[in-house]
Design a protein around this motif. Structure first.
Motif, PDB file in Angstrom:
ATOM      1  N   GLY A 242       5.799  -6.376 -12.482  1.00  0.00           N
ATOM      2  CA  GLY A 242       6.433  -5.102 -12.150  1.00  0.00           C
ATOM      3  C   GLY A 242       5.488  -3.939 -11.948  1.00  0.00           C
ATOM      4  O   GLY A 242       5.935  -2.805 -11.773  1.00  0.00           O
ATOM      5  N   MET A 243       4.174  -4.173 -11.930  1.00  0.00           N
ATOM      6  CA  MET A 243       3.244  -3.064 -11.716  1.00  0.00           C
ATOM      7  C   MET A 243       3.335  -2.564 -10.279  1.00  0.00           C
ATOM      8  O   MET A 243       3.466  -3.338  -9.341  1.00  0.00           O
ATOM      9  CB  MET A 243       1.803  -3.491 -12.024  1.00  0.00           C
ATOM     10  CG  MET A 243       0.788  -2.373 -11.803  1.00  0.00           C
ATOM     11  SD  MET A 243      -0.920  -2.823 -12.209  1.00  0.00           S
ATOM     12  CE  MET A 243      -0.859  -2.740 -13.998  1.00  0.00           C
ATOM     13  N   ASN A 244       3.280  -1.269 -10.120  1.00  0.00           N
ATOM     14  CA  ASN A 244       3.320  -0.649  -8.795  1.00  0.00           C
ATOM     15  C   ASN A 244       2.137  -1.128  -7.961  1.00  0.00           C
ATOM     16  O   ASN A 244       0.991  -1.134  -8.432  1.00  0.00           O
ATOM     17  CB  ASN A 244       3.281   0.879  -8.952  1.00  0.00           C
ATOM     18  CG  ASN A 244       3.602   1.604  -7.661  1.00  0.00           C
ATOM     19  OD1 ASN A 244       2.990   1.347  -6.627  1.00  0.00           O
ATOM     20  ND2 ASN A 244       4.554   2.521  -7.727  1.00  0.00           N
ATOM     21  N   LEU A 245       2.408  -1.520  -6.712  1.00  0.00           N
ATOM     22  CA  LEU A 245       1.345  -2.028  -5.839  1.00  0.00           C
ATOM     23  C   LEU A 245       0.275  -0.984  -5.545  1.00  0.00           C
ATOM     24  O   LEU A 245      -0.877  -1.315  -5.272  1.00  0.00           O
ATOM     25  CB  LEU A 245       1.936  -2.537  -4.523  1.00  0.00           C
ATOM     26  CG  LEU A 245       2.551  -3.943  -4.563  1.00  0.00           C
ATOM     27  CD1 LEU A 245       3.265  -4.244  -3.263  1.00  0.00           C
ATOM     28  CD2 LEU A 245       1.471  -4.983  -4.827  1.00  0.00           C
ATOM     29  N   LEU A 246       0.663   0.299  -5.570  1.00  0.00           N
ATOM     30  CA  LEU A 246      -0.310   1.354  -5.326  1.00  0.00           C
ATOM     31  C   LEU A 246      -1.353   1.417  -6.439  1.00  0.00           C
ATOM     32  O   LEU A 246      -2.453   1.963  -6.252  1.00  0.00           O
ATOM     33  CB  LEU A 246       0.396   2.706  -5.190  1.00  0.00           C
ATOM     34  CG  LEU A 246       1.263   2.858  -3.931  1.00  0.00           C
ATOM     35  CD1 LEU A 246       2.115   4.112  -4.019  1.00  0.00           C
ATOM     36  CD2 LEU A 246       0.392   2.887  -2.685  1.00  0.00           C
TER      37      LEU A 246
END
Length: 439
Positions: free
Chosen positions: A21-25
């Protein structure tokens, strides 16, 4: 050796962090740093000579280059989708298809509704949000296991429509820039492959559902299930016309403007949808704003992955891997398909995989004399296979965010239809092109 460990480890870390679930940015540059450290790549432009590879420079070149090339397409595509959604036009088209096919073909109705909207240029995510409420209603009435809803939505959206000849989705337009082809490249083979994927995939989906029902599975209601609202919807024809406008305009201008024809086509779709359905909007400008924000998120996530690819392709291990894939004996199309499939799978993005792979493999294969139209279609189809691994943004959003299912319950049917079926279709395409069809 360390470079290869860094490359493979960085890609594995990107998949793991995305699934967590970590943001791709955040995940994109973090995993690029992992690759750079193991490969001994300098971190900052100030530490190297002008034009030499470094982490920050290569990452931002890939990131900004993708945005510069595709910002307007993402923006107008997202706005068109939100305009179709806010006016009720997308719901109207979907509902009309469902009513015409009837309850006995509930699953087919969902698949076709997704396919029509996707091939008309509506964003994949908007299609899933739009069709999901009707899918829940149909599955409830037919007492079918709801864990198959994500598979039905994904099958109709990201298989035989997304990468087919003539599709306005960007996965069919990115190769144009590198191969000087048209969105209709290899249409004869594309048609055969699309029909195969549609028929075989639907048969497989029905077989999986029938087997689950026979084993005692049934529909289970939830308190938060969407309820069909009595909101007045526009006539289905005024929903279909904007879709046709997008297709017709892109056909008219694709020779002269190439990928830029999609800008005019989507803008024409937005204007047509507004003019025909302006009395049904909740708020047109709110829809435009929401579409803009959605475009920035989708574009940023994809660019973050392309930026990671910009660093990955600067390390020695990447060149070794690409050379290995493009030196596979047999048809050159096989090497191209494997290269795009693997990179799309590692990045979890069909468009990102193409943007990374094509600058490297297109000149190589064109110099070898490979037919550009055949390569275009093979690249498009191959990008839509391994990209649907568990960490893919669309897969995560559809299974968890929209349908409220878990990967454990819902992903296997999704994988069967969006990974295995396209891979078989890809093999068919390569065989047909090898026999000279469509060339």
């Amino acid at each position: 050796m360390l470079s290869m460990i860094g490359l493979v480890g960085g890609l594995a870390l990107l998949i793991y962090l995305t699934m967590k679930g970590m943001n791709l940015l955040v995940a994109g540059p973090l995993c690029a740093l992992f690759v750079a450290i193991f490969s001994g790549l300098p971190l900052f432009p100030q530490l190297v000579g002008e034009g030499e590879a470094n982490l920050v420079g290569n990452y931002m070149t890939g990131f900004s280059g993708f945005i510069a090339s595709w910002y307007l397409m993402f923006l107008l595509g997202a706005i068109f989708g939100k305009v179709m959604e806010d006016s009720g036009a997308a719901d109207s088209v979907s509902k009309w298809i469902v009513e015409k096919l009837g309850m006995k073909r509930a699953v087919l109705a969902i698949v076709i509704a997704c396919a029509v909207l996707t091939y008309g240029g509506v964003s994949l995510f908007v299609v899933a949000f739009s069709v999901y409420p009707m899918a829940v209603s149909l599955f409830r009435q037919a007492n079918l296991p709801r864990r198959f809803i994500p598979a039905a939505l994904a099958f109709g959206s990201v298989t035989f429509t997304m990468t087919s000849a003539g599709s306005p989705e960007i996965q069919n337009w990115i190769p144009i820039e590198y191969l000087s082809t048209s969105p209709y490249a290899g249409w004869e083979v594309s048609l055969i492959v699309a029909v195969f994927m549609m028929v075989f995939g639907y048969w497989w989906l029905r077989r999986m559902i029938t087997k689950a029902v026979a084993s005692g599975e049934k529909f289970v209601s939830r308190d938060n299930d969407p309820v069909n609202k009595d909101k007045a919807l526009p006539h289905p024809l005024t929903g279909l016309i904007p879709l046709l406008v997008v297709l017709i305009i892109s056909f008219i201008f694709h020779d002269s403007l190439q990928q830029s024809a999609l800008i005019i086509a989507l803008l024409g779709g937005v204007i047509t949808a507004y003019l025909l359905n302006r009395n049904y909007f909740k708020s047109f400008w709110d829809a435009v704003s929401e579409g803009t924000l959605g475009a920035l998120i989708a574009l940023g996530n994809t660019a973050a992955v392309v930026g990671f690819g910009g660093v990955a392709k600067a390390v020695p291990a990447f060149e070794i891997a690409v050379n290995a894939m493009t030196s596979i004996p047999g048809s050159p199309l096989i090497g191209g398909a494997i290269a795009v499939s693997v990179i799309a799978g590692m990045t979890g993005s069909a468009s990102g995989g193409q943007a990374i792979a094509l600058p490297l493999i297109a000149p190589h294969y064109i110099d070898m004399g490979v037919n550009p139209e055949a390569l275009h279609r093979v690249v498009a189809i191959s990008s839509g296979a391994l990209d649907s691994l568990p960490h893919n943004g669309y897969v995560v959003t559809t299974i968890r965010g929209i349908c409220g299912e878990s990967h454990k319950e819902a992903y296997n049917p999704v994988a069967a239809l969006t990974v295995i079926v396209p891979l078989i279709g890809l093999a068919i395409a390569i065989i047909l092109f090898s026999f000279g069809l469509g060339i």
